[in-house]
Motif scaffolding. Structure first.
Motif, PDB file in Angstrom:
ATOM      1  N   ARG A  54      -9.077   0.468  -0.883  1.00 33.06           N
ATOM      2  CA  ARG A  54      -8.564   1.274  -1.997  1.00 33.06           C
ATOM      3  C   ARG A  54      -7.136   0.875  -2.355  1.00 33.06           C
ATOM      4  O   ARG A  54      -6.784   0.764  -3.518  1.00 33.06           O
ATOM      5  CB  ARG A  54      -8.627   2.756  -1.639  1.00 33.06           C
ATOM      6  CG  ARG A  54      -8.199   3.652  -2.791  1.00 33.06           C
ATOM      7  CD  ARG A  54      -8.541   5.098  -2.540  1.00 33.06           C
ATOM      8  NE  ARG A  54      -8.232   5.919  -3.703  1.00 33.06           N
ATOM      9  CZ  ARG A  54      -8.517   7.202  -3.789  1.00 33.06           C
ATOM     10  NH1 ARG A  54      -9.134   7.811  -2.786  1.00 33.06           N
ATOM     11  NH2 ARG A  54      -8.199   7.878  -4.877  1.00 33.06           N
ATOM     12  N   ASN A  55      -6.315   0.640  -1.349  1.00 33.04           N
ATOM     13  CA  ASN A  55      -4.940   0.230  -1.622  1.00 33.04           C
ATOM     14  C   ASN A  55      -4.852  -1.220  -2.076  1.00 33.04           C
ATOM     15  O   ASN A  55      -3.908  -1.601  -2.765  1.00 33.04           O
ATOM     16  CB  ASN A  55      -4.078   0.421  -0.368  1.00 33.04           C
ATOM     17  CG  ASN A  55      -3.805   1.888  -0.074  1.00 33.04           C
ATOM     18  OD1 ASN A  55      -3.589   2.673  -0.979  1.00 33.04           O
ATOM     19  ND2 ASN A  55      -3.853   2.252   1.192  1.00 33.04           N
ATOM     20  N   ARG A  80     -12.370   2.736   2.913  1.00 34.78           N
ATOM     21  CA  ARG A  80     -11.740   3.900   2.305  1.00 34.78           C
ATOM     22  C   ARG A  80     -10.224   3.770   2.205  1.00 34.78           C
ATOM     23  O   ARG A  80      -9.622   4.248   1.251  1.00 34.78           O
ATOM     24  CB  ARG A  80     -12.096   5.158   3.097  1.00 34.78           C
ATOM     25  CG  ARG A  80     -11.544   6.419   2.465  1.00 34.78           C
ATOM     26  CD  ARG A  80     -12.160   7.664   3.053  1.00 34.78           C
ATOM     27  NE  ARG A  80     -11.633   8.860   2.413  1.00 34.78           N
ATOM     28  CZ  ARG A  80     -12.035  10.088   2.694  1.00 34.78           C
ATOM     29  NH1 ARG A  80     -12.982  10.281   3.605  1.00 34.78           N
ATOM     30  NH2 ARG A  80     -11.510  11.127   2.086  1.00 34.78           N
ATOM     31  N   HIS A  81      -9.623   3.110   3.192  1.00 38.89           N
ATOM     32  CA  HIS A  81      -8.162   3.024   3.207  1.00 38.89           C
ATOM     33  C   HIS A  81      -7.662   1.659   2.716  1.00 38.89           C
ATOM     34  O   HIS A  81      -6.950   1.586   1.713  1.00 38.89           O
ATOM     35  CB  HIS A  81      -7.637   3.310   4.630  1.00 38.89           C
ATOM     36  CG  HIS A  81      -7.963   4.684   5.115  1.00 38.89           C
ATOM     37  ND1 HIS A  81      -7.388   5.818   4.598  1.00 38.89           N
ATOM     38  CD2 HIS A  81      -8.831   5.108   6.074  1.00 38.89           C
ATOM     39  CE1 HIS A  81      -7.856   6.888   5.209  1.00 38.89           C
ATOM     40  NE2 HIS A  81      -8.743   6.481   6.115  1.00 38.89           N
ATOM     41  N   ALA A  82      -8.040   0.600   3.415  1.00 38.67           N
ATOM     42  CA  ALA A  82      -7.505  -0.727   3.086  1.00 38.67           C
ATOM     43  C   ALA A  82      -7.966  -1.195   1.697  1.00 38.67           C
ATOM     44  O   ALA A  82      -7.157  -1.635   0.881  1.00 38.67           O
ATOM     45  CB  ALA A  82      -7.924  -1.733   4.156  1.00 38.67           C
ATOM     46  N   GLU A 118      -3.118  -5.526   3.500  1.00 40.86           N
ATOM     47  CA  GLU A 118      -3.307  -4.112   3.812  1.00 40.86           C
ATOM     48  C   GLU A 118      -3.699  -3.893   5.271  1.00 40.86           C
ATOM     49  O   GLU A 118      -3.250  -2.943   5.907  1.00 40.86           O
ATOM     50  CB  GLU A 118      -4.377  -3.507   2.893  1.00 40.86           C
ATOM     51  CG  GLU A 118      -3.951  -3.380   1.440  1.00 40.86           C
ATOM     52  CD  GLU A 118      -2.726  -2.514   1.265  1.00 40.86           C
ATOM     53  OE1 GLU A 118      -2.582  -1.506   2.002  1.00 40.86           O
ATOM     54  OE2 GLU A 118      -1.898  -2.834   0.385  1.00 40.86           O
ATOM     55  N   ARG A 147     -14.679   3.010   7.903  1.00 38.30           N
ATOM     56  CA  ARG A 147     -13.884   3.909   7.057  1.00 38.30           C
ATOM     57  C   ARG A 147     -12.496   3.337   6.811  1.00 38.30           C
ATOM     58  O   ARG A 147     -11.940   3.458   5.718  1.00 38.30           O
ATOM     59  CB  ARG A 147     -13.783   5.273   7.742  1.00 38.30           C
ATOM     60  CG  ARG A 147     -13.088   6.317   6.893  1.00 38.30           C
ATOM     61  CD  ARG A 147     -13.093   7.674   7.586  1.00 38.30           C
ATOM     62  NE  ARG A 147     -12.436   8.680   6.769  1.00 38.30           N
ATOM     63  CZ  ARG A 147     -12.267   9.930   7.156  1.00 38.30           C
ATOM     64  NH1 ARG A 147     -12.733  10.327   8.335  1.00 38.30           N
ATOM     65  NH2 ARG A 147     -11.651  10.789   6.369  1.00 38.30           N
ATOM     66  N   ILE A 148     -11.920   2.708   7.830  1.00 36.34           N
ATOM     67  CA  ILE A 148     -10.600   2.096   7.670  1.00 36.34           C
ATOM     68  C   ILE A 148     -10.629   0.998   6.597  1.00 36.34           C
ATOM     69  O   ILE A 148      -9.759   0.926   5.735  1.00 36.34           O
ATOM     70  CB  ILE A 148     -10.114   1.513   9.015  1.00 36.34           C
ATOM     71  CG1 ILE A 148      -9.811   2.643  10.003  1.00 36.34           C
ATOM     72  CG2 ILE A 148      -8.887   0.632   8.824  1.00 36.34           C
ATOM     73  CD1 ILE A 148      -9.477   2.148  11.392  1.00 36.34           C
ATOM     74  N   TYR A 190      -0.085   1.865   8.725  1.00 33.58           N
ATOM     75  CA  TYR A 190      -1.021   2.990   8.630  1.00 33.58           C
ATOM     76  C   TYR A 190      -2.425   2.586   9.093  1.00 33.58           C
ATOM     77  O   TYR A 190      -3.196   3.431   9.562  1.00 33.58           O
ATOM     78  CB  TYR A 190      -1.049   3.550   7.200  1.00 33.58           C
ATOM     79  CG  TYR A 190      -1.785   2.705   6.188  1.00 33.58           C
ATOM     80  CD1 TYR A 190      -3.140   2.907   5.941  1.00 33.58           C
ATOM     81  CD2 TYR A 190      -1.132   1.715   5.463  1.00 33.58           C
ATOM     82  CE1 TYR A 190      -3.824   2.156   5.004  1.00 33.58           C
ATOM     83  CE2 TYR A 190      -1.803   0.952   4.531  1.00 33.58           C
ATOM     84  CZ  TYR A 190      -3.144   1.180   4.297  1.00 33.58           C
ATOM     85  OH  TYR A 190      -3.824   0.424   3.364  1.00 33.58           O
ATOM     86  N   ILE A 191      -2.762   1.296   8.987  1.00 32.39           N
ATOM     87  CA  ILE A 191      -4.051   0.823   9.490  1.00 32.39           C
ATOM     88  C   ILE A 191      -4.056   0.837  11.018  1.00 32.39           C
ATOM     89  O   ILE A 191      -5.023   1.276  11.662  1.00 32.39           O
ATOM     90  CB  ILE A 191      -4.359  -0.587   8.956  1.00 32.39           C
ATOM     91  CG1 ILE A 191      -4.508  -0.564   7.434  1.00 32.39           C
ATOM     92  CG2 ILE A 191      -5.605  -1.156   9.617  1.00 32.39           C
ATOM     93  CD1 ILE A 191      -5.704   0.205   6.945  1.00 32.39           C
ATOM     94  N   ASN A 228      -5.291   4.656  -7.569  1.00 29.68           N
ATOM     95  CA  ASN A 228      -4.122   5.197  -6.891  1.00 29.68           C
ATOM     96  C   ASN A 228      -3.492   6.250  -7.804  1.00 29.68           C
ATOM     97  O   ASN A 228      -2.707   5.922  -8.688  1.00 29.68           O
ATOM     98  CB  ASN A 228      -3.116   4.101  -6.574  1.00 29.68           C
ATOM     99  CG  ASN A 228      -2.002   4.574  -5.651  1.00 29.68           C
ATOM    100  OD1 ASN A 228      -1.823   5.775  -5.440  1.00 29.68           O
ATOM    101  ND2 ASN A 228      -1.248   3.637  -5.102  1.00 29.68           N
ATOM    102  N   ALA A 258      -4.374   4.404  12.125  1.00 30.04           N
ATOM    103  CA  ALA A 258      -5.744   4.907  11.980  1.00 30.04           C
ATOM    104  C   ALA A 258      -6.634   4.390  13.097  1.00 30.04           C
ATOM    105  O   ALA A 258      -7.472   5.127  13.640  1.00 30.04           O
ATOM    106  CB  ALA A 258      -6.302   4.485  10.615  1.00 30.04           C
TER     107      ALA A 258
END
Length: 324
Positions: A243-244, A239-241, A217, A235-236, A222-223, A318, A226
């Motif tokens: 979670r996916n 919250r993002h990496a 991820e 947060r990256i 998208y990382i 997701n 960001a």
């Protein structure tokens, strides 16, 4: 994602969980059928096995009638289902008690042990895996890899006695065996070592999975976008990496839960933990096949329920999955 009218979206929202529940019904039927057939594929006459070689013909005939083995197989199958639907899993020959009652007595202990081991595995592996991924090819990453490899190298039957020797006998920090005197502090004190024994192997597997998923991820476009926008690194990552990355991790957790239930048999024996695993071994040694059926059925249905909960967790991690 296709655009649905508001009413269709509402139907779709509730249909996806319902569909997952409906898909578990054939699985439950297969599990119950296999458990029912277990007693019929035992080599020889199961009634003779239960009573022993010294049983008289009258005793064998009476017990065969009591268990309904003198009826056609299809009728036995229907009666077995009728009993299950009414919460009756039969009668234990050796303990002279309802199988349902015996299983319900022991089930909370196995469930508590498994959930504690799962909590240890997740609580250890997720921070370690993230830490390892964020320090790729550095000493932190290598340390996490070596520790996880050591955890994978120790099976339950080896790790359990080692923990008893160190923490119970040498240091005297924890009790050796049993489940305590019925109070919560005593129960938790007795739970520590069995949960560690069962959870460390899971932690080793999940650490490597979390590391791999996070690395994949963190390398996505998208990382990088960001980071270019100045989004805080914390947060990256969380919250993002993360979670996916949860989807493959949740899959492994759901699959490993069955391994925890199977491993609980060995762990419960080592620590004299009064759970279903120990009850199953006792029932096998006593040739109490009705009790064996009940224990295996409880474990099998728990595994089905956990897989259903894993599917639900996918949609939480997701939401786009619920529309598929």
């Amino acid at each position: 994602m296709p655009v649905y009218p508001s009413r269709a979206r509402k139907v779709l929202k509730y249909w996806s969980p319902l569909r997952r529940v409906l898909l578990t019904l054939p699985v439950i039927w297969v599990v119950v059928t296999i458990v029912f057939l277990l007693i019929h594929i035992v080599p020889g006459d199961p009634i003779v096995q239960m009573l022993g070689e010294g049983a008289t013909a009258t005793d064998i005939s009476a017990l065969r009638h009591a268990y309904g083995f003198d009826q056609p197989l299809r009728l036995q199958y229907l009666h077995y289902w009728q009993g299950l639907l009414h919460g009756d899993m039969g009668q234990s020959l050796r303990l002279h008690d309802s199988v349902t009652h015996l299983v319900l007595q022991r089930y909370p202990y196995t469930l508590a042990l498994t959930l504690a081991a799962l909590l240890i595995g997740i609580g250890t592996s997720v921070p370690a895996g993230i830490w390892s991924a964020l320090h790729l090819n550095r000493w932190q990453d290598r340390t996490a890899g070596v520790v996880s490899l050591i955890g994978l190298s120790f099976p339950n039957f080896a790790l359990g006695p080692i923990l008893i020797l160190i923490f119970s006998i040498e240091m005297g920090w924890t009790p050796v065996s049993g489940a305590g005197d019925g109070t919560l502090p005593s129960f938790l004190a007795h739970l520590i070592l069995p949960a560690l024994t069962l959870g460390m192997g899971l932690a080793a597997i999940l650490t490597r999975m979390v590391r791999t998923a996070m690395l994949e991820e963190l390398s996505q476009d998208y990382i990088r976008t960001a980071r270019a926008k100045g989004v805080p690194e914390r947060r990256i990552v969380y919250r993002h990496a993360l979670r996916n990355a949860l989807i493959p991790i949740l899959t492994i957790i759901g699959l490993q839960f069955g391994s925890l239930l199977a491993g609980a048999i060995v762990t419960e024996t080592i620590f004299s933990w009064p759970g279903i695993g120990r009850l199953t071994l006792s029932a096998i040694s006593n040739r109490d096949y009705a009790l064996v059926q009940g224990c295996i059925l409880a474990v099998g249905l728990t595994y089905v329920a956990i897989n259903l909960l894993t599917d639900v967790a996918y949609t939480i991690a997701n939401p786009r999955i619920s529309a598929q």
